[in-house]
Design an enzyme around this catalytic site. Structure first.
Site, PDB file in Angstrom:
ATOM      1  CG  ASN A  72     -14.207  10.492 -15.620  1.00  0.00           C
ATOM      2  OD1 ASN A  72     -14.501   9.708 -16.527  1.00  0.00           O
ATOM      3  ND2 ASN A  72     -13.789  11.729 -15.862  1.00  0.00           N
ATOM      4  CB  CYS A 126     -11.477  10.811 -19.226  1.00  0.00           C
ATOM      5  SG  CYS A 126     -10.712  12.187 -20.121  1.00  0.00           S
ATOM      6  CB  THR A 128     -17.483  13.864 -24.131  1.00  0.00           C
ATOM      7  OG1 THR A 128     -16.195  13.366 -23.740  1.00  0.00           O
ATOM      8  CG2 THR A 128     -17.848  15.059 -23.276  1.00  0.00           C
TER       9      THR A 128
END
Ligand code: SIN
Length: 326
Positions: free
Chosen positions: A129, A132, A196
């Site tokens: 990831n 973020c 997102t």
């Protein structure tokens, strides 16, 4: 029922639905619940080398078109996470469901450390990831913001573990295809697209941002067109498999993701909103849609958006060069 099985980075899944990171990924029990409900693979909540408390409340809000969240990567740290992952693996392996660990870090060295620690639990895949939107990495921006930084984090993880890794990209970049090419060249075995998209909600009465972190990441239905565009561009740019994630809540949403080139499909906010029954519903809808139209496998659907003219319009657009099924 058509064949919905897929292979991603050498891992065979009974179906393409992947529980996205951040939803239900904190305990073995919740990961097992998603696995029993029909997910082909389940992703744990992202962990970092050391524990993180995360942001203050309020950290998440359902605003009617999806979620806005800024959790701030709360997690117990990679050591404790490895124990949680080992127990999750013990529970879900007999079900034929793959486990995906998720790691993040502030530094390149931190990515390597987290990858090496979670590898002890032998998850089938590791999601890296680098995207973020709610925490700043050591150099002040997310690794996904630049092709060079994204590639560096990828190389560090690849050196630290032999488990195949999927690099999770951000929609908030000028050229997501360039980032995808960089991580593919650095050895990524696959890509998760997308994380997102940064957004904000304000309380009109007080005039103040609603989330304690002020900004957060948009997920759910509002993210879907952004995610489809990103997956389309990533699949045109690289030949490694992609988990298309963002706003998928129905079988048709999932098939749209596969049409733009995704091999698998992440489901996150829809699980939070609709519970575990969502996996069976999406799979039923996919099967019914495919039977009604004579499709026997996902391979026949994958990448159609790269070949077909826009629906209802004559198009002289050439096929996107370089696209091929992962
Ligand atoms: C968060 O914990 O703030 C969200 C995690 C992510 O979007 O990567």
């Amino acid at each position: 029922m058509p064949d919905l099985s897929i292979e991603i980075a050498g891992v065979r899944l009974a179906n393409p639905l992947v529980l996205a990171s951040g939803i239900w990924g904190t305990t073995p029990e919740l990961l097992e619940r998603a696995a029993r409900a029909g997910a082909g693979a389940v992703t744990a909540k992202t962990c970092t080398p050391g524990p993180r408390r995360g942001h203050r409340n309020p950290t998440a809000l359902d605003w009617g078109h999806g979620l806005l969240n800024a959790m701030g990567l709360p997690n117990p740290g990679a050591e404790e996470e490895a124990g949680m992952l080992a127990e999750a693996r013990r529970r879900i392996s007999p079900l034929g469901v793959a486990l995906i660990a998720s790691i993040a870090a502030d530094t390149v060295e931190g990515f390597a450390e987290a990858a090496s620690i979670v590898s002890r639990a032998r998850p089938e895949l590791i999601e890296v990831n680098i995207s973020c939107p709610n925490v700043a990495a050591g150099h002040g921006e997310m690794f996904a913001a630049s092709p060079d930084a994204a590639a560096e984090a990828t190389r560090a993880v690849k050196r630290a573990t032999s488990i195949p890794c999927l690099v999770k990209l951000s929609p908030q970049v000028a050229d997501i295809a360039a980032v995808a090419r960089a991580v593919a060249a650095a050895g990524a075995d696959g890509i998760t697209a997308v994380n997102t998209l940064p957004g904000m909600l304000v309380d009109a009465e007080t005039g103040l941002p609603i989330l304690a972190n002020r900004t957060g990441g948009i997920s759910g239905p509002a993210l879907k067109p952004v995610a489809l565009r990103c997956v389309y561009e990533v699949c045109a740019a690289v030949g490694i498999p992609v988990i298309g994630t963002g706003g998928v809540g129905t079988g048709v949403d999932a098939l749209e993701m596969i049409s733009v080139g995704a091999t698998a499909v992440g489901v996150g906010t829809a699980v939070a909103a609709g519970g575990e029954g969502i996996f069976a519903r999406i799979l039923d809808e996919m099967g019914g849609w495919m039977i009604a139209r004579g499709f026997g496998s996902l391979a026949a659907i994958r990448g159609r958006a790269h070949r077909a003219p826009p629906v209802g319009r004559e198009s002289n657009l050439p096929p996107v060069p370089g696209w091929r099924p992962a």
